[in-house]
Design a protein around this motif. Structure first.
Motif, mmCIF file in Angstrom:
data_model
loop_
_atom_site.group_PDB
_atom_site.id
_atom_site.type_symbol
_atom_site.label_atom_id
_atom_site.label_comp_id
_atom_site.label_asym_id
_atom_site.label_seq_id
_atom_site.Cartn_x
_atom_site.Cartn_y
_atom_site.Cartn_z
ATOM 1 N N GLN A 242 0.819 -1.207 0.000
ATOM 2 C CA GLN A 242 0.000 0.000 0.000
ATOM 3 C C GLN A 242 0.851 1.254 0.000
ATOM 4 N N VAL A 402 -6.333 0.718 -4.499
ATOM 5 C CA VAL A 402 -7.775 0.868 -4.289
ATOM 6 C C VAL A 402 -8.547 0.135 -5.381
ATOM 7 N N MET A 405 -8.756 -3.481 -4.303
ATOM 8 C CA MET A 405 -9.763 -3.677 -3.264
ATOM 9 C C MET A 405 -11.183 -3.513 -3.808
ATOM 10 N N THR A 406 -11.387 -2.510 -4.630
ATOM 11 C CA THR A 406 -12.729 -2.247 -5.165
ATOM 12 C C THR A 406 -13.191 -3.375 -6.061
ATOM 13 N N LYS A 449 -7.179 -8.269 5.270
ATOM 14 C CA LYS A 449 -7.516 -6.840 5.210
ATOM 15 C C LYS A 449 -8.767 -6.587 6.040
ATOM 16 N N HIS A 451 -10.770 -4.191 6.549
ATOM 17 C CA HIS A 451 -11.913 -3.462 6.008
ATOM 18 C C HIS A 451 -12.974 -4.382 5.425
ATOM 19 N N TYR A 458 -16.168 0.208 1.686
ATOM 20 C CA TYR A 458 -15.656 1.491 2.170
ATOM 21 C C TYR A 458 -14.449 1.946 1.366
ATOM 22 N N TYR A 459 -13.677 1.009 0.854
ATOM 23 C CA TYR A 459 -12.330 1.325 0.402
ATOM 24 C C TYR A 459 -12.273 2.332 -0.743
ATOM 25 N N TYR A 462 -11.281 6.000 -0.036
ATOM 26 C CA TYR A 462 -9.915 6.490 0.105
ATOM 27 C C TYR A 462 -9.435 7.146 -1.189
#
Length: 540
Positions: A242, A402, A405-406, A449, A451, A458-459, A462
């Motif tokens: 990250q 991101v 993650m998305t 992770k 989250h 949520y990610y 960011y």
């Protein structure tokens, strides 16, 4: 007549909702700072009570009917009803379902709070894992530390998959495609617009990230006396890649070693007319056994009791995190008490993330480093050059991370039963972050992770936050600084006034896109971010 009915209903709801919300916040604070089973049980019970209050279908119907009324002209009344409708909608479930969802989520959260990985036969903290990945040159030991960072995944993966299935069942019973789509809608984000912006950012960063990552890998290969194609996840400094590696070469950490990070942050915020000493006094800032190892900000009561949780070490990483969480805290603290209680919250998650990210970027600002942290670099020009390059790479990396993650989380809820989630995770990491998967790796690394379990869907905020932070910087440069160099913003009380007058003052009284339009002159726009961080040869 309708406005009178709405006012009466809002008073009734606030009277019950306020103490329930305060109880939830206090219970979660105790759970995250102590890690005790008793505290976790209290947090679960408090959250279930709040969600059950919001499960009233008759109350929801009254809210909807009032929203459809043409007689409500007070925009603050209408906005409160809108937010309450959004709060009720995901909770229109049987109480047994609410109990089940809350219990499952909090059980996983408790694992993250209290779990400590093991390395060399002893328990270690997340901070210690990062220390190994930052300083160790031996590849075998680096690999062991990286693998230790994933140990939590084996404990939570199966419960998390079951929770995903239950969340989907609940969302579909309410008429949504899946839980992911529901969360976006309830947070007033257009899914098609979000995916379009993210696709644009991917395209615009493809080549500059590839080039920058190749240079990073060349330097890492030299450090570890290997070839770039041999590099694996443990050769980077963050377990999820990250953050940029090679922090030792950057040389920022030494300027915070032995320093009082709290004093530096406290003094900085006071000098921009956002004093936060009271927040710091209420906060829990240092690591210990049983405590949540992450960082967050909470507004306990919307009456001034704002706190942050950190696990500070004297380095640039935690300096940035402290500034980040205090950015959230400034927003929460300076929400006007004149706003109705229901509107006394940030306009959107992405907006409060933008304020936080605006602040944590300052760690890489040489002017801020000198004026706020009183650093005296031997080679100012060299440090500035490295810091600019590092923050540029960090932003490119953030886009790619991101996206991982998305795309993963969207697919997780879109098709939770697929049997290749481990492979999907590494397919995305390889394609977007360009990190090669470990050979023959078949493990639920994605589940490490936090989250995905406790802050679902949520990610993306960011990345939206970074886009908005650049949009705010552009507006501040134009409207506050009149094009002048901000010089780290140290002592710029006009920065604090800008944030208080254009962002904080409105709370959640309008849609976040409308707030952005008023504050910066446009709705969400990725172009200021691209202009700031994407190298110009590739920006077109």
């Amino acid at each position: 007549m309708a406005e009178e009915q709405a006012g009466s209903l809002l008073g009734e709801i606030e009277g019950e909702l306020r103490p329930l919300g305060i109880a939830v916040n206090l219970a979660h604070w105790e759970a995250s700072t102590t890690g005790t089973a008793e505290a976790q049980e209290k947090a679960t019970a408090a959250e279930a009570r709040l969600r059950k209050f919001l499960s009233s279908k008759s109350r929801y119907q009254r809210i909807v009917e009032l929203l459809h009324s043409l007689e409500i002209h007070d925009l603050l009344v209408r906005r409160q009803l809108e937010l309450l409708a959004l709060d009720h909608r995901p909770n229109l479930l049987p109480e047994s379902v609410i109990d089940d969802l809350v219990r499952r989520s909090n059980e996983i959260q408790a694992e993250f709070y209290t779990f400590r990985a093991r390395l060399d036969g002893r328990e270690i903290t997340n901070n210690e894992i990062i220390e190994v990945l930052r300083g160790e040159r031996d590849a075998a030991r680096r690999k062991a530390a990286w693998e230790a960072s994933k140990q939590i995944a084996h404990r939570v993966a199966e419960p998390l998959l079951e929770l995903v299935a239950r969340r989907n069942e609940a969302a579909r019973s309410l008429g949504y495609r899946d839980f992911y789509a529901m969360q976006l809608q309830l947070h007033e984000i257009d899914e098609a617009e979000l995916l379009c912006i993210f696709a644009q950012l991917k395209r615009r960063t493809d080549e500059p990230f590839r080039a920058a990552k190749a240079e990073i890998d060349r330097r890492l290969a030299k450090r570890y006396r290997t070839r770039p194609e041999i590099l694996r996840p443990w050769h980077y400094e963050d377990p999820f890649f990250q953050e940029p590696p090679l922090s030792e070469e950057l040389g920022l950490a030494r300027h915070f070693r032995g320093r009082d990070l709290v004093m530096i942050a406290d003094r900085f915020f006071a000098r921009i007319a956002l004093p936060l000493r009271d927040v710091l006094d209420r906060s829990d800032l240092y690591e210990r056994a049983g405590k949540d190892q992450h960082a967050y900000c909470v507004n306990i009561d919307r009456e001034g009791d704002v706190r942050i949780l950190c696990n500070l070490r004297d380095d640039e990483r935690w300096m940035g995190t402290l500034l980040h969480e205090l950015g959230h805290a400034a927003y929460e603290k300076f929400l006007p008490r004149t706003l109705p209680w229901i509107l006394r919250q940030p306009a959107h998650i992405a907006i409060t993330e933008a304020i936080a990210m605006f602040m944590d970027r300052l760690t890489y600002d040489i002017d801020w480093l000198e004026a706020a942290a009183e650093a005296r670099p031997d080679d100012r020009a060299g440090l500035q050059r490295r810091a600019v390059a590092t923050v540029r790479f960090e932003m490119l990396l953030l886009v790619r991370w991101v996206l991982v993650m998305t795309y993963f989380e969207r697919e997780l809820y879109g098709n939770p039963g697929r049997d290749d989630l481990h492979r999907l995770w590494w397919d995305l990491v390889e394609a977007l972050q360009q990190v090669r998967r470990p050979q023959n790796r078949d493990a639920p690394d994605w589940a490490a992770k936090i989250h995905l379990a406790v802050a679902p869907v949520y990610y993306h905020n960011y990345l939206l936050g970074e886009l908005i932070a650049s949009q705010l910087r552009a507006a501040i440069r134009k409207d506050v600084l009149d094009g002048a160099d901000p010089r780290g913003y140290v002592g710029r009380a006009d920065l604090g006034r800008f944030l208080r007058d254009r962002i904080f003052a409105y709370g959640a009284s309008q849609h976040w896109q409308a707030l952005l339009q008023d504050a910066t002159g446009s709705r969400l726009d990725p172009e200021p971010f691209i202009a700031e961080f994407v190298p110009t040869p590739f920006a077109g």
